[in-house]
Enzyme design. Structure first.
Site, PDB file in Angstrom:
ATOM      1  N   HIS A   1       0.803  -1.232   0.000  1.00  0.00           N
ATOM      2  CA  HIS A   1       0.000   0.000   0.000  1.00  0.00           C
ATOM      3  C   HIS A   1       0.835   1.283   0.000  1.00  0.00           C
ATOM      4  O   HIS A   1       0.640   2.177   0.813  1.00  0.00           O
ATOM      5  CB  HIS A   1      -0.952   0.005   1.193  1.00  0.00           C
ATOM      6  CG  HIS A   1      -2.209  -0.781   0.935  1.00  0.00           C
ATOM      7  ND1 HIS A   1      -3.060  -0.502  -0.112  1.00  0.00           N
ATOM      8  CD2 HIS A   1      -2.745  -1.852   1.593  1.00  0.00           C
ATOM      9  CE1 HIS A   1      -4.080  -1.360  -0.085  1.00  0.00           C
ATOM     10  NE2 HIS A   1      -3.902  -2.199   0.920  1.00  0.00           N
TER      11      HIS A   1
ATOM     12  N   HIS B   1      -6.776  -3.625  -5.098  1.00  0.00           N
ATOM     13  CA  HIS B   1      -6.425  -2.224  -5.354  1.00  0.00           C
ATOM     14  C   HIS B   1      -5.681  -2.033  -6.670  1.00  0.00           C
ATOM     15  O   HIS B   1      -5.397  -0.884  -7.037  1.00  0.00           O
ATOM     16  CB  HIS B   1      -5.612  -1.649  -4.189  1.00  0.00           C
ATOM     17  CG  HIS B   1      -6.461  -1.242  -3.032  1.00  0.00           C
ATOM     18  ND1 HIS B   1      -6.872   0.053  -2.822  1.00  0.00           N
ATOM     19  CD2 HIS B   1      -7.009  -1.972  -2.033  1.00  0.00           C
ATOM     20  CE1 HIS B   1      -7.626   0.111  -1.737  1.00  0.00           C
ATOM     21  NE2 HIS B   1      -7.721  -1.107  -1.239  1.00  0.00           N
TER      22      HIS B   1
ATOM     23  N   HIS C   1      -4.831 -13.075  -3.386  1.00  0.00           N
ATOM     24  CA  HIS C   1      -4.890 -11.860  -2.574  1.00  0.00           C
ATOM     25  C   HIS C   1      -5.935 -11.931  -1.465  1.00  0.00           C
ATOM     26  O   HIS C   1      -5.647 -11.626  -0.310  1.00  0.00           O
ATOM     27  CB  HIS C   1      -5.164 -10.639  -3.443  1.00  0.00           C
ATOM     28  CG  HIS C   1      -5.224  -9.383  -2.635  1.00  0.00           C
ATOM     29  ND1 HIS C   1      -4.093  -8.812  -2.076  1.00  0.00           N
ATOM     30  CD2 HIS C   1      -6.274  -8.610  -2.243  1.00  0.00           C
ATOM     31  CE1 HIS C   1      -4.446  -7.742  -1.390  1.00  0.00           C
ATOM     32  NE2 HIS C   1      -5.757  -7.600  -1.467  1.00  0.00           N
TER      33      HIS C   1
ATOM     34  N   ASN D   1     -20.447  25.677 -16.567  1.00  0.00           N
ATOM     35  CA  ASN D   1     -19.591  24.579 -16.129  1.00  0.00           C
ATOM     36  C   ASN D   1     -19.314  24.671 -14.632  1.00  0.00           C
ATOM     37  O   ASN D   1     -19.342  25.751 -14.050  1.00  0.00           O
ATOM     38  CB  ASN D   1     -18.259  24.584 -16.891  1.00  0.00           C
ATOM     39  CG  ASN D   1     -18.444  24.235 -18.354  1.00  0.00           C
ATOM     40  OD1 ASN D   1     -19.138  23.275 -18.688  1.00  0.00           O
ATOM     41  ND2 ASN D   1     -17.844  25.025 -19.234  1.00  0.00           N
TER      42      ASN D   1
ATOM     43  N   ASN E   1     -18.928  31.552 -12.206  1.00  0.00           N
ATOM     44  CA  ASN E   1     -18.728  32.544 -13.278  1.00  0.00           C
ATOM     45  C   ASN E   1     -19.813  32.466 -14.358  1.00  0.00           C
ATOM     46  O   ASN E   1     -19.706  33.105 -15.404  1.00  0.00           O
ATOM     47  CB  ASN E   1     -17.342  32.379 -13.915  1.00  0.00           C
ATOM     48  CG  ASN E   1     -17.172  31.003 -14.544  1.00  0.00           C
ATOM     49  OD1 ASN E   1     -18.084  30.169 -14.487  1.00  0.00           O
ATOM     50  ND2 ASN E   1     -16.011  30.772 -15.129  1.00  0.00           N
TER      51      ASN E   1
END
EC number: 3.1.3.16
Length: 640
Positions: free
Chosen positions: A175, A235, A286, A615, A611
């Site tokens: 990890h 993962h 796994h 989007n 704005n």
């Protein structure tokens, strides 16, 4: 005189012994209390980790739901469905697009790999990463392409022989914890023809050095393709990477070419073998097995069709629906997918966990795979003439665990996984005809050298911190559950009622009574002031007048929403249209049964479009939701 003197000495000795016993008993009780606190902290970490994975697996059903609905409402947009359900076809693209057009400038002072790779390149890479250098994108892509070329030629299960005198090392989850890999190589030696390794999945995510670990493992694999073996973990999945950090790490380290790396990596994952069989006796996978695990099916299926465990196979109707809505001819057919049976076989292999209870039943903690008992282990091993399963997938305090009468071994190689001092890492050495040897370690830092009580305090602080974040995300639901039992509206309920309410809403299977002193205030009669659960924590509002149920919903599902909207953002611009936002939220709302009015969503969408260009920067918006803790250090009242 002599007798009197001897008597006094005897009494003095008795006092010394009694004092020593008192001190010894006190110390044992002290250590037992610390051990209990450490156990509770680990239980919190693990319960929340599994609950997050359960949420991730639930995305699978949402994507199926979306497939049925989104394609009907957005017939012009086939790119989203293609991204989700169609395999990437890198073969059709010139490798030069990815590697040849990326120059390595003279100013680059990191490691320069020479292909074909040799042992010198492994050493070069290790030294560079120790100095926190970054491998250039040109070399990263070249390594990925070269590794993919070899992986494609490999079977689903790699077979290894240690007979007559060979030893092999098996490592579990890393990890992204580079220090653990470096420590393993320091203690056990680098991979070579005389020192083979199996790395049993979950190389990436969570830690900060997933790319470095992946490059070390792949370069070692390219140098020793028959002596270093890589199994796929749950993962090694681009959808998991979106939630658990590897995608973010790549885009931060490779701002210019990160998207190309992600695209190639997405396909490389699909070619990783799904298991290793050692000496025709030991199955290394796994996660685990189930009562329906069939090695014949697993050995014959086309593993590269498993793009993500979160992408279930399409039904014929769904496939036809997509083809109908696509502007051009479809490149994907049902024959290019796994069947539902094959998909479930791999899910069980990557996600399952052993339990002491007999039988095979759904893995409710993770939301995928199953729990399998000792009878299931014996049945599957006997059927396939095997003797043992070695798996990873679960953090263990000692780095390994043996269960099912010695037939199942869990090995986990990331030390300090949840917090500094939370667990050891381990690896296994195997040779023919002998019992497995276990080697434990723990990467030490300044904090790891602190006294035990300070390390436990730090673990406990972190555990309760994330638990409180879980609670605040369900504040409205928790208050409703508390008030349902507070018939007199006193603001107080019994401890049993509080514990029942916590479990019914959060579903974490935790010992709430034992944890209550850290989470809530009680009066002299033992009644719980349930609103005190939220005294020291709140979610920051990104906008004024935002209703609490909407705030909690956005915070609770922020990871899921981020994944969904990153997938919608097919051009990786970081922006999605107002219409896409509204449509996807309404689908999400319907599938997850989130009770948020459409008017609130419309108002939210308009506000997010700051704005007014139509989007929304959705990732930026999600970052505005964060939890504020009043106490931010282990010395806070939380731990007193």
């Amino acid at each position: 005189m002599g007798c009197g003197s001897s008597s006094k000495k005897g009494k003095k000795s008795e006092k010394v012994v009694r004092a020593a016993l008192i001190i010894q008993n006190w110390y044992r009780r002290y250590r037992a209390r610390l051990s209990a606190r450490q156990h509770y902290a680990l239980a919190i970490f693990q319960s929340i980790e599994y609950a997050d994975e359960q949420g991730q697996m639930q995305l699978s059903s949402f994507f199926s739901f979306m497939l049925e609905n989104y394609t009907n409402t957005h017939k012009e947009d086939s790119a989203l469905v293609s991204r989700l359900f169609e395999n990437t076809r890198l073969e059709s693209k010139d490798r030069e697009e990815y590697v040849g057009l990326i120059d390595v400038p003279d100013s680059y002072d990191g490691p320069r790999l020479q292909f074909p790779l040799t042992f010198t390149d492994i050493n070069l890479l290790l030294q560079a990463f120790k100095q926190q250098q970054t491998l250039h994108a040109h070399y990263v892509l070249e390594v990925l392409f070269e590794a993919r070329k070899i992986l494609k030629q490999m079977p689903n299960f790699t077979r290894i022989q240690t007979f007559p005198a060979k030893e092999i090392t098996i490592c579990g989850d890393l990890h992204g914890k580079l220090d653990d890999l470096m420590l393993i190589f320091y203690k056990n030696g680098l991979p070579s023809e005389k020192n083979p390794y199996v790395f049993n999945g979950d190389f990436v995510d969570r830690g900060n050095n997933s790319m470095e670990i992946l490059m070390i493992l792949l370069v070692s694999f390219l140098v020793y393709p028959t002596d270093l073996h890589l199994n796929r973990g749950n993962h090694e999945d681009f959808m998991m990477n979106l939630r658990y950090g590897f995608t973010k790490e790549i885009l931060q380290k490779y701002k210019l070419h990160g998207k190309k790396i992600l695209q190639v990596l997405e396909e490389l994952y699909t070619w990783l073998p799904i298991g290793t069989i050692i000496d025709n006796e030991i199955l290394v996978i796994h996660g685990g097995i189930s009562e329906s695990t069939d090695l014949n099916i697993l050995q014959q299926l086309q593993r590269n069709k498993m793009k993500s465990v979160l992408m279930p196979p399409m039904s014929t109707n769904q496939e036809c629906n997509i083809k109908k809505n696509k502007a051009g001819p479809s490149e994907q057919s049902a024959s290019e997918q796994l069947t539902k049976l094959e998909w479930e076989q791999i899910i069980d292999l990557l996600w399952s966990d052993p339990r002491g209870k007999k039988g095979c039943y759904p893995n409710t903690s993770r939301g995928g795979g199953c729990y399998f008992g000792p009878d299931v282990t014996s049945k599957v091993l006997n059927k396939n003439q095997l003797k043992m399963v070695i798996r990873s997938h679960e953090c263990k305090p000692d780095g390994y665990e043996i269960c099912h009468d010695g037939k199942v071994i869990t090995v986990f190689s990331a030390s300090n996984y949840y917090e500094e001092g939370s667990n050891r890492g381990a690896y296994i050495r195997l040779s023919y005809g002998t019992s497995p040897q276990f080697f434990q370690y723990q990467v030490t830092s300044t904090s790891c050298l602190n006294p035990l009580y300070q390390r436990v305090n730090a673990m406990e602080f972190s555990a309760f911190r994330i638990l409180k974040e879980r609670m605040i995300a369900r504040k409205t639901d928790l208050i409703n559950a508390f008030e349902l039992r507070d018939h007199s509206r006193t603001g107080k309920i019994s401890l049993a009622q509080w514990a029942f309410s916590m479990e019914s809403i959060l579903g974490l299977n935790l010992p709430w009574r034992s944890l209550s002193s850290h989470l809530v205030s009680t009066d002299s009669s033992g009644s719980v002031d349930y609103m005190s659960s939220f005294d020291d924590i709140h979610i920051e509002k990104p906008m004024k007048d935002m209703k609490s149920d909407l705030i909690e919903t956005m915070y609770r599902y922020r990871s899921d929403l981020k994944i969904i909207f990153n997938i919608i953002d097919t051009d990786q611009s970081g922006l999605i249209s107002m219409d896409e936002f509204r449509t996807m939220w309404k689908l999400f709302n319907a599938h997850y049964k989130v009770h948020i009015d459409d008017s609130q969503i419309d108002e939210l969408a308009s506000t997010m479009d700051s704005n007014k260009d139509g989007n929304i920067d959705f990732n930026e918006f999600l970052r505005a939701f964060y939890v504020v803790h009043k106490y931010e250090t282990p010395e806070s009242p939380l731990n007193k």
